[in-house]
Motif scaffolding. Structure first.
Motif, PDB file in Angstrom:
ATOM      1  N   ALA A  78     -15.123 -28.609 -52.736  1.00 34.26           N
ATOM      2  CA  ALA A  78     -14.678 -27.409 -53.447  1.00 34.26           C
ATOM      3  C   ALA A  78     -15.899 -26.535 -53.742  1.00 34.26           C
ATOM      4  N   ARG A  79     -15.629 -25.282 -53.999  1.00 37.70           N
ATOM      5  CA  ARG A  79     -16.696 -24.336 -54.348  1.00 37.70           C
ATOM      6  C   ARG A  79     -17.110 -24.511 -55.805  1.00 37.70           C
ATOM      7  N   ALA A  85     -20.757 -25.292 -51.778  1.00 37.48           N
ATOM      8  CA  ALA A  85     -19.670 -26.236 -51.545  1.00 37.48           C
ATOM      9  C   ALA A  85     -20.115 -27.598 -52.051  1.00 37.48           C
ATOM     10  N   ALA A 138     -16.957 -19.975 -45.710  1.00 34.17           N
ATOM     11  CA  ALA A 138     -15.522 -20.245 -45.789  1.00 34.17           C
ATOM     12  C   ALA A 138     -14.966 -20.453 -44.384  1.00 34.17           C
ATOM     13  N   GLY A 139     -13.934 -21.280 -44.289  1.00 36.55           N
ATOM     14  CA  GLY A 139     -13.297 -21.511 -43.000  1.00 36.55           C
ATOM     15  C   GLY A 139     -12.942 -22.966 -42.814  1.00 36.55           C
ATOM     16  N   GLN A 140     -12.509 -23.286 -41.589  1.00 37.90           N
ATOM     17  CA  GLN A 140     -12.153 -24.660 -41.254  1.00 37.90           C
ATOM     18  C   GLN A 140     -13.381 -25.386 -40.740  1.00 37.90           C
ATOM     19  N   TRP A 141     -13.519 -26.651 -41.143  1.00 34.98           N
ATOM     20  CA  TRP A 141     -14.659 -27.479 -40.763  1.00 34.98           C
ATOM     21  C   TRP A 141     -14.153 -28.878 -40.443  1.00 34.98           C
ATOM     22  N   VAL A 162     -10.711 -27.356 -45.195  1.00 39.08           N
ATOM     23  CA  VAL A 162     -10.740 -25.892 -45.288  1.00 39.08           C
ATOM     24  C   VAL A 162     -11.520 -25.517 -46.525  1.00 39.08           C
ATOM     25  N   LEU A 163     -12.567 -24.730 -46.320  1.00 39.63           N
ATOM     26  CA  LEU A 163     -13.351 -24.215 -47.442  1.00 39.63           C
ATOM     27  C   LEU A 163     -12.910 -22.786 -47.735  1.00 39.63           C
ATOM     28  N   LYS A 164     -12.711 -22.496 -48.988  1.00 41.21           N
ATOM     29  CA  LYS A 164     -12.305 -21.146 -49.360  1.00 41.21           C
ATOM     30  C   LYS A 164     -13.454 -20.410 -49.970  1.00 41.21           C
TER      31      LYS A 164
END
Length: 164
Positions: A78-79, A85, A138-141, A162-164
């Motif tokens: 999470a951020r 992150a 942000a994005g999919q990893w 998924v990172l927002k």
């Protein structure tokens, strides 16, 4: 008043200029396409399919040993308020007790560009509990966790996050 236009004469200079212009445009487009291909493709999943094939039996045995452990791996990313992150990982054995004597490494892999990958240094905060931060966008990893015990890899997991 009807002036008849004389057709333009094609000279050797005209042909040379057209020839050089045509191939100049082709060379420019080729250079652009080569640059775009080289800078946007970061690589493949494995550097050698042959070596991966040779290691298949070892990976199969490692997967069987991993399944026999029956460990519970809980991860959360999470951020933080500062924009980093934060990855938190908890590892429990089959009795749901924290696992002792292990080290964990983490890697966030970008699905399209290996140059954007991040290794996350995880610090032990308690037995079986690890935390680390990274500055991933942000994005999919793809998150890969590897658990080491006594210098050997005993557990490995890959998951999409998924990172927002």
């Amino acid at each position: 008043m009807n002036a008849i236009r004389q057709p333009r004469k094609i000279t050797g200079t005209t042909v040379l200029i057209c020839f050089i212009g045509f191939f100049g445009i082709v060379a420019t487009v080729n250079a652009f396409m080569i640059h775009a291909a080289v800078t946007t493709f970061a690589g493949t999943e494995t550097s050698s399919a042959y070596k991966a094939g040779l290691a298949y039996k070892q990976e199969e045995a490692a997967a069987s040993a991993q399944a026999a452990l029956n460990w519970l791996i809980e991860g959360r990313i999470a951020r933080t308020p500062s924009g980093e992150a934060l990855l938190s990982v908890g590892i429990r054995d089959r009795n749901r007790l924290p696992v002792h004597g292990i080290d964990v490494s983490a890697r966030l892999a970008h699905p399209l560009n290996a140059r954007l990958d991040h290794d996350i240094a995880l610090a032990r905060v308690a037995n079986g509990e690890f935390r680390g931060v990274t500055e991933a966008a942000a994005g999919q990893w793809t998150l890969t966790l590897e658990v080491m015990q006594g210098g050997d890899r005993v557990y490995r997991t890959k998951s999409r996050v998924v990172l927002k």
